[in-house]
Design an enzyme around this catalytic site. Sequence first.
Site, PDB file in Angstrom:
ATOM      1  N   SER A   1       0.833  -1.205   0.000  1.00  0.00           N
ATOM      2  CA  SER A   1       0.000   0.000   0.000  1.00  0.00           C
ATOM      3  C   SER A   1       0.866   1.254   0.000  1.00  0.00           C
ATOM      4  CB  SER A   1      -0.959   0.000   1.192  1.00  0.00           C
ATOM      5  OG  SER A   1      -0.256  -0.135   2.409  1.00  0.00           O
ATOM      6  N   GLU A   2       2.041   1.200   0.656  1.00  0.00           N
ATOM      7  CA  GLU A   2       2.956   2.336   0.613  1.00  0.00           C
ATOM      8  C   GLU A   2       4.412   1.881   0.630  1.00  0.00           C
ATOM      9  OE1 GLU A   2      -0.706   4.405   2.346  1.00  0.00           O
ATOM     10  OE2 GLU A   2       0.437   2.666   3.019  1.00  0.00           O
ATOM     11  N   THR A   3       5.235   2.659  -0.051  1.00  0.00           N
ATOM     12  CA  THR A   3       6.690   2.545  -0.021  1.00  0.00           C
ATOM     13  C   THR A   3       7.226   3.929   0.306  1.00  0.00           C
ATOM     14  OG1 THR A   3       6.710   0.778  -1.670  1.00  0.00           O
ATOM     15  CG2 THR A   3       8.757   2.009  -1.375  1.00  0.00           C
TER      16      THR A   3
END
Length: 231
Positions: free
Chosen positions: A47-49
């Site tokens: 979902s996030e990096t």
Amino acid sequence: MPRTRSFVQVDVFSTSPYRGNPVAVVLDGADLSDEEMQRLARWTNLSETTFVLSPTVPEADYRLRISTPESELPFAGHPTLGSARAWLDGGGVPRHADRVVQQCAAGLVTVRRGDGVLSFAAPPLVRDGALDEAYLKQIVAAFGIGRDRVVAHQWVDNGPGWAVLQLPTADEVLALEPDLFLIPTAMVGAIGAYPHGSGHDFEMRTFAPRCGVAEDPACGSMNKEVDPCSW
């Protein structure tokens, strides 16, 4: 030759392995282009990096950029906590022993350190209040529920763009099978109460089709702002 960079994956919101929300953290994001960051975020498929950079203001310990598989976010909750943990474990030394100050597109975010636990103070809301009826009807249609099942609704946008609907029960939240093609640009959550005496107070689910994320396992930025008792 390609440059070697430190990279870790942190499981946030859980003390049990594989029970939290993972975030990928590049501990040295210097000199990466926007396109390179976005390409890596698509590759991790989380979902996030995040990408840790040197701060540009004296109050901050580091600067953070946060990318979903589709776009960059000004702020997000579990990436903030996971990146702070990774930065500290990687040898980062904060200016103050009891807190880490993160610089991001939403401003400065303070992450408190205490008893081995990190907790953040969310940035100010950029939008609040009730959803307009047309947008609410879109979400209701995507959720496949009747308008009468919505107990309350509200913007809780501290950067990512979250809107939240409160349903009567936790079971109704768990039963949702939303058609996200009907709300392709939405960032929306649903919350419902468990019966009195249950092990939990509320069930919350988070859907982020705008970011290319069908459902986020746990959303810190939205949970931080939701207080159903105040609706």
